[in-house]
Design a protein around this motif. Structure first.
Motif, short mmCIF file in Angstrom:
data_model
loop_
_atom_site.label_atom_id
_atom_site.label_comp_id
_atom_site.label_asym_id
_atom_site.label_seq_id
_atom_site.Cartn_x
_atom_site.Cartn_y
_atom_site.Cartn_z
N PRO A 181 40.31 -25.53 -24.26
CA PRO A 181 40.15 -25.92 -22.85
C PRO A 181 39.29 -24.88 -22.13
CG PRO A 181 42.46 -25.98 -23.50
CD PRO A 181 41.72 -25.37 -24.65
N GLY B 89 39.34 -23.51 -19.25
CA GLY B 89 40.05 -22.44 -18.55
C GLY B 89 40.56 -21.37 -19.49
N ALA B 90 40.76 -21.73 -20.76
CA ALA B 90 41.36 -20.79 -21.71
C ALA B 90 40.41 -19.65 -22.04
CB ALA B 90 41.78 -21.53 -22.97
N ILE C 160 38.18 -18.16 -19.98
CA ILE C 160 37.68 -17.32 -18.89
C ILE C 160 38.58 -16.13 -18.62
CG2 ILE C 160 36.32 -19.11 -17.79
CD1 ILE C 160 38.54 -19.54 -15.80
N ASP C 161 39.75 -16.10 -19.24
CA ASP C 161 40.62 -14.93 -19.08
C ASP C 161 41.26 -14.65 -20.43
OD1 ASP C 161 42.31 -12.92 -18.44
OD2 ASP C 161 43.49 -14.03 -16.97
N GLN D 113 45.36 -14.21 -20.71
CA GLN D 113 46.39 -15.23 -20.49
C GLN D 113 46.68 -16.01 -21.76
OE1 GLN D 113 46.21 -17.90 -17.14
NE2 GLN D 113 45.34 -16.33 -15.82
N PHE E 223 48.05 -19.62 -23.52
CA PHE E 223 47.99 -21.04 -23.15
C PHE E 223 48.89 -21.87 -24.06
CE2 PHE E 223 44.42 -19.26 -21.03
CZ PHE E 223 44.29 -20.00 -19.87
N TYR F 230 51.46 -23.37 -23.40
CA TYR F 230 52.01 -24.55 -22.73
C TYR F 230 51.13 -25.78 -22.89
CZ TYR F 230 48.72 -22.97 -19.13
OH TYR F 230 47.59 -22.56 -18.46
N ARG G 26 52.10 -9.68 -14.67
CA ARG G 26 51.29 -10.81 -15.15
C ARG G 26 51.48 -11.06 -16.64
NH1 ARG G 26 44.93 -9.62 -15.00
NH2 ARG G 26 44.95 -11.55 -16.16
N GLN H 97 51.56 -18.47 -14.30
CA GLN H 97 51.20 -19.74 -14.93
C GLN H 97 52.38 -20.72 -14.88
OE1 GLN H 97 50.58 -16.73 -16.02
NE2 GLN H 97 48.82 -16.62 -17.37
N ILE I 184 52.13 -24.46 -13.22
CA ILE I 184 52.37 -25.69 -13.99
C ILE I 184 53.57 -26.45 -13.43
CG2 ILE I 184 52.97 -26.60 -16.27
CD1 ILE I 184 51.55 -23.99 -17.35
N LEU J 249 42.67 -14.65 -9.94
CA LEU J 249 42.43 -14.39 -11.38
C LEU J 249 43.49 -15.09 -12.23
CD1 LEU J 249 41.55 -10.60 -11.75
CD2 LEU J 249 40.25 -12.50 -12.66
N LEU J 250 44.71 -15.18 -11.71
CA LEU J 250 45.80 -15.78 -12.47
C LEU J 250 45.82 -17.30 -12.31
CD1 LEU J 250 48.48 -13.15 -11.49
CD2 LEU J 250 47.47 -13.44 -13.74
N ILE J 251 45.45 -17.77 -11.13
CA ILE J 251 45.57 -19.21 -10.84
C ILE J 251 44.38 -20.01 -11.36
CG2 ILE J 251 45.56 -20.86 -8.90
CD1 ILE J 251 48.29 -19.65 -9.37
N VAL J 252 43.18 -19.43 -11.29
CA VAL J 252 41.97 -20.22 -11.64
C VAL J 252 41.99 -20.74 -13.10
CG1 VAL J 252 39.46 -20.06 -11.95
CG2 VAL J 252 40.49 -19.31 -9.83
N PRO J 253 42.32 -19.91 -14.11
CA PRO J 253 42.32 -20.47 -15.46
C PRO J 253 43.28 -21.64 -15.63
CG PRO J 253 42.34 -18.07 -15.54
CD PRO J 253 42.56 -18.45 -14.12
N VAL J 254 44.48 -21.56 -15.04
CA VAL J 254 45.43 -22.68 -15.13
C VAL J 254 44.85 -23.89 -14.42
CG1 VAL J 254 47.84 -23.33 -14.82
CG2 VAL J 254 47.23 -20.93 -14.87
N MET K 283 41.73 -24.67 -14.01
CA MET K 283 40.66 -25.25 -14.82
C MET K 283 41.25 -26.12 -15.94
SD MET K 283 37.85 -24.13 -13.43
CE MET K 283 36.54 -24.44 -14.57
N VAL K 284 42.32 -25.64 -16.56
CA VAL K 284 42.94 -26.40 -17.65
C VAL K 284 43.55 -27.70 -17.11
CG1 VAL K 284 44.85 -26.39 -19.31
CG2 VAL K 284 43.40 -24.37 -19.09
N ALA L 71 54.86 -20.95 -21.04
CA ALA L 71 54.00 -19.99 -20.34
C ALA L 71 54.68 -18.62 -20.21
CB ALA L 71 53.63 -20.52 -18.95
N GLU M 120 44.17 -1.28 -15.87
CA GLU M 120 44.13 -2.53 -15.12
C GLU M 120 44.01 -2.30 -13.61
OE1 GLU M 120 46.01 -5.98 -16.53
OE2 GLU M 120 44.39 -5.47 -17.90
N LEU N 154 34.51 -16.87 -12.19
CA LEU N 154 35.33 -17.50 -13.23
C LEU N 154 34.91 -18.95 -13.45
CD1 LEU N 154 38.89 -16.17 -12.25
CD2 LEU N 154 37.58 -15.52 -14.26
#
Lengths: 150, 446
Positions: free
Chosen positions: A59, A61-62, A64-65, A68, A70, A72, B83, B89, B93, B128-133, B135-136, B229, B294, B409
């Motif tokens: 995916p 989004g997977a 770009i970071d 994290q 994935f 789920y 995080r 995440q 979700i 940074l934490l919300i955007v990838p989720v 996008m998915v 998650a 970080e 991102l």
């Protein structure tokens, strides 16, 4: 000794306009992890290989970071295949790695080996003046050559 | 406020007001040009300020607000450890599933989640934490992520305005004025809730009601297992406990006679202790080293340099002079001054970095205290500055760090953000938020 001494000349290569599907076919046929990509003038443009294909299979989004997880996401093999089919006709130019620096033929051998060790991938060798692709140094063949010499 | 007579002698006998103003302007210009990293610019500005004799080293160090530095660093460490648990995440979700993966509902829920996280954490980390989720989820729903991402940018900047710790301008204002976590929540959260609701309504009318997803695609999002998650349940419990006590500490800061910086840094140390309990020394060193990497050191050193530059112009008397000009321009009228600060902060923050702007405005506003009846009389001005500087950041893509983070991102995942396209949508909505803020400031404080 330099990079030139363990370099394979005339490596298989992709064109910028080659499609992802063609690239996947050539990678499998040549049993390579990656291949150099050249433009119409034969100048080196980037690398395309397993890393890029895995990125396209995941995916969006997977990728770009890298911190994290994935777990789920419940995608099946069919979903992943469908994702790859969606980009099969895209040119590799769109996804290739054009930022990682290539090797130069006069690079000392130890520096060449160190770069292979750090990058974990086969690396192109280019003429620093003309950027023409001269060859490729693969992890497998370089180890083979060094073992034969020893 | 220090007078010019306290200054060390400047190089070649230059007028400290002129030389400090030139250094400040050059620093601003270099930050705006984005040709050189902003931390380098701020530290160079601070160095030049000392080299020219506007400040000596002791004065420069005194100019750094270490409470702000400690608060920022402490919260960055807490978020860095937290995080890893996957809690952010999980919430994203979970919220998407609460609305049965309806795209309009997801647009709304992700704004709410982003706003709440941004109020309690720093905005850049939140996105940074919300955007990838995001996008998915959008990819699974086969909807364009752009509207959701723009809405998240707004939510992050709006939510961050509600608390002392939500946005760097508030951290600096709070630290410089002694305003507490509770003061920010009591005075800003009400209008922020209204602004967020209005913004949600605008985005729903503009985009949300037009977003549709096929039932099978919604089913794919509904099949996400949010429990997966969570990657470390022990760490999750530890992190949430520490965050709870840190926020409780912020709420009780005044009776406890503690500064927010102390609370955040102590919380960070406790969380690192808990997370490393039972580990051998080598693993602990590795983990702590990783946690420290970080921390956004660029931001921290940017603040350090900037505080010194602003301290230079303050000591030279430039800000006192500017304050007198501003009071003369507004006729010493509190209402006009507050509205002027609110609107100028908003417009300027849309095009320049709001951190140096706020850092410069704070001593300037403090200089107005005698005109408005002492520090208590300045409260409307602080709230105007906070609302303008934080909300104004929504106006353009370069208005806030969170905006650029989301755009970066998104572009990595193939969604293009253009400066003009974004501004056409964002600037008018930002102005709506400033109109609401103006009405609120006028009704509540003037």
């Amino acid at each position: 000794m330099t990079c030139r001494s363990i370099m394979n000349v005339n490596p298989p290569k992709l064109l910028c306009s080659s499609t992802v599907a063609e690239a996947l076919g050539l990678l499998r046929w040549e049993n390579r992890m990656n291949l150099p990509v050249v433009d119409a003038k034969g100048q080196y443009a980037g690398l395309f290989g397993a890393h890029q294909i895995l990125m396209l299979a995941l995916p969006k989004g997977a990728c770009i970071d890298d911190k994290q997880g994935f777990a789920y996401v419940t995608d099946t093999q069919k979903d992943i295949t469908n994702r790859l089919q969606g980009v099969a006709h895209h040119p590799v130019e769109r996804y290739m790695d054009s930022e990682s620096p290539p090797l130069h033929p006069d690079m000392p051998l130890v520096e060449t080996m160190l770069t292979l060790y750090r990058r974990h991938e086969d690396l192109p060798v280019i003429d620093p003046e003309t950027r023409q692709l001269l060859g490729i140094v693969t992890i497998r063949s370089s180890l083979g050559k060094l073992m034969v010499q020893s | 406020m220090h007078s010019g007579s306290e200054l060390t002698s400047t190089l070649f006998g230059f007028d400290p007001m002129w030389i400090s103003s030139l250094i400040l302007i050059a620093t601003y210009a270099a930050i705006m040009s984005e040709k050189i990293n902003r931390a380098i610019v701020a530290l160079l500005g601070a160095g030049v300020m000392i080299l020219f004799g506007v400040l000596n080293q002791e004065m420069a160090v005194k100019g750094v607000d270490f409470n702000t530095i400690a608060l920022l660093t402490g919260m960055m460490i807490i978020v860095s450890v937290t995080r890893k648990s996957g809690v952010f995440q999980y919430v994203a979700i979970w919220s998407a599933k609460q609305v049965k993966a309806n795209p309009a509902g997801i647009l709304l829920m992700l704004q709410v989640v982003t706003a709440v996280f941004s109020a309690l954490l720093d905005n850049v980390t939140t996105v940074l934490l919300i955007v990838p989720v995001t996008m998915v989820i959008c990819e699974e729903l086969k909807i364009k992520p752009y509207p959701v991402l723009v809405a998240e940018i707004f939510a992050s900047n709006i939510g961050g305005t509600a608390t002392l710790i939500g946005d760097p301008p508030n951290i600096i204002i709070g630290s410089a004025t002694g305003l507490t976590f509770n003061d920010f929540v009591m005075n800003l959260a009400p209008v922020i809730i209204v602004i967020q609701l209005v913004t949600c309504a605008i985005f729903h009318v503009m985009w949300g009601r037009k977003l549709h997803a096929a039932p099978e695609n919604r089913a794919r999002v509904m099949s996400f297992n949010e429990n997966e998650a969570i990657t470390d349940r022990r760490l999750l419990k530890q992190s949430l406990s520490v965050i709870f006590f840190v926020i409780l500490g912020f709420i009780l800061a005044r009776p406890l006679h503690l500064e927010p910086g102390t609370i955040a840094m102590f919380g960070a140390a406790v969380l690192m202790l808990l997370a490393n309990l039972g580990r051998d020394a080598e693993t602990q060193s590795h983990e702590v080293h990783h946690t420290f990497t970080e921390v956004e050191w660029i931001t921290i050193f940017f603040f350090v340099g900037l505080f010194m530059v602003v301290s230079g112009v303050e000591h030279a008397g430039v800000l006192k002079m500017l304050a007198e000009y501003l009071i003369a321009a507004t006729g010493g009228d509190l209402t006009i001054t507050a509205i002027a600060i609110l609107w100028s902060s908003a417009i300027l923050s849309a095009v320049i970095d709001n951190i140096p702007f706020v850092a410069t405005m704070i001593p300037l506003i403090k200089n107005m205290a005698p005109t408005f009846g002492g520090p208590e009389g300045l409260l409307p001005l602080w709230w105007s500055l906070s609302l303008g500087a934080c909300l104004g950041g929504n106006g353009t893509l370069i208005g806030a760090s969170a905006n650029l983070t989301v755009a970066g991102l998104a572009e990595r995942a193939g969604t293009r953000f253009s400066f003009v396209t974004y501004m056409k949508v964002a600037f008018p909505i930002m102005l709506v938020s400033i109109v609401i803020s103006t009405a609120y400031v006028w009704w509540r404080f003037l």
